[in-house]
Design an enzyme around this catalytic site. Structure first.
Site, PDB file in Angstrom:
ATOM      1  CG  ASP A   7      57.837  49.958  30.598  1.00  0.00           C
ATOM      2  OD1 ASP A   7      57.872  49.595  31.785  1.00  0.00           O
ATOM      3  OD2 ASP A   7      56.814  50.392  30.054  1.00  0.00           O
ATOM      4  CD  GLU A   9      52.568  49.525  29.794  1.00  0.00           C
ATOM      5  OE1 GLU A   9      51.733  49.159  30.645  1.00  0.00           O
ATOM      6  OE2 GLU A   9      53.340  50.492  29.959  1.00  0.00           O
ATOM      7  CD  GLU A  52      41.010  46.524  37.807  1.00  0.00           C
ATOM      8  OE1 GLU A  52      40.044  46.433  38.583  1.00  0.00           O
ATOM      9  OE2 GLU A  52      41.322  45.629  36.995  1.00  0.00           O
ATOM     10  CG  HIS A 152      51.526  53.911  31.981  1.00  0.00           C
ATOM     11  ND1 HIS A 152      52.670  53.929  32.755  1.00  0.00           N
ATOM     12  CD2 HIS A 152      50.589  54.578  32.685  1.00  0.00           C
ATOM     13  CE1 HIS A 152      52.419  54.574  33.878  1.00  0.00           C
ATOM     14  NE2 HIS A 152      51.170  54.977  33.865  1.00  0.00           N
ATOM     15  CG  ASP A 157      55.966  54.294  30.300  1.00  0.00           C
ATOM     16  OD1 ASP A 157      55.614  55.444  29.963  1.00  0.00           O
ATOM     17  OD2 ASP A 157      55.243  53.526  30.950  1.00  0.00           O
TER      18      ASP A 157
END
Length: 241
Positions: A7, A9, A52, A152, A157
């Site tokens: 994963d 970000e 965001e 997150h 994750d």
């Protein structure tokens, strides 16, 4: 079989707009068991995150400024995934960013450095059509606790996705991987594993009334889109001759 659950970000949604990876996390499975080996890196993107994105991962510019850039750890990332099936939820998003980062350091696309890439979101959609298949939704569906997940994080994750993936694909264990070696060969050395498999050991899960109602709603959608009953309904309710 070696698998990596991965994963990332990022600072935003689109690498073509200059957004970068800020965190990479991954865990290793070998023969469908967690090995304890993992990768976890924070990265300095040399830019701010969109508000965001910051609200999702909480990694501030000030925090990331003290960490290495992608070019400094690229070999570490590629060594971790080398030769493995890489499983990513919504893989097109992460691989777009990984490809962009690799291009910046003069390397080929991410798919060149692993055996294959599997999108667990596409697998979940095939298994649960018409339902929510976000990581949170899948955790709830398979009874995996994510109560500690307020923000997150790439490593968290990937750990959750590993549990979800094993639960989602659990049927493979009974069908393909749970035969004793002593049962897999006859006295003449011939392979008898498929012949000796007893299907009565499989757990039968009956569809609940709620499941059946969801199925009928999905059939209604298909019938409306195609302007004729789905084949499944035609098979159950053949037209009178």
């Amino acid at each position: 079989m070696r698998q990596i659950i991965l994963d990332t970000e990022t600072t935003g949604l689109e690498p073509r707009e200059g957004h970068r990876i800020v965190e990479v996390g991954g865990v290793e499975l070998f023969n469908r068991k967690l090995t304890g080996r993992h990768l976890h890196l924070y990265l300095n993107p040399d830019r701010d995150s969109d508000p965001e994105a910051l609200a999702i991962h909480g990694l501030t510019t000030e925090f990331l400024a003290g960490h290495p850039r992608f070019k400094d750890v690229v070999d570490q990332v590629l060594d971790f995934v080398q030769g493995a099936e890489v499983i990513i939820h919504n893989a097109s998003f992460d691989t777009r960013f990984l490809d962009a980062e690799l291009q910046k350091v003069g390397k080929g696309p991410f798919s060149q450095y692993c055996d294959s890439i599997t999108d667990s979101l596409l697998v979940a959609r095939e298994m649960h059509p018409g339902k929510r298949n976000s990581l949170d939704a899948l955790c709830e569906r398979y009874g995996i606790s994510n109560s500690h997940r307020t923000l997150h994080g790439a490593l968290l994750d990937s750990e959750l996705l590993a549990d979800v993936w094993l639960a989602m694909t659990r049927g493979q264990d009974a069908l393909l991987m749970d035969f004793d070696e002593s049962d897999s060969q006859g006295g003449d050395g011939s392979d008898l594993s498929l012949g000796k498999f007893d299907p009565s050991v499989l757990k039968v899960l009956r569809a609940s009334e709620a499941d059946q109602a969801e199925h009928e709603k999905y059939m209604d959608v298909l019938e409306k889109q195609n302007k004729k009953p789905p084949m499944w309904r035609e098979m159950l309710n053949p037209a009178a001759e």
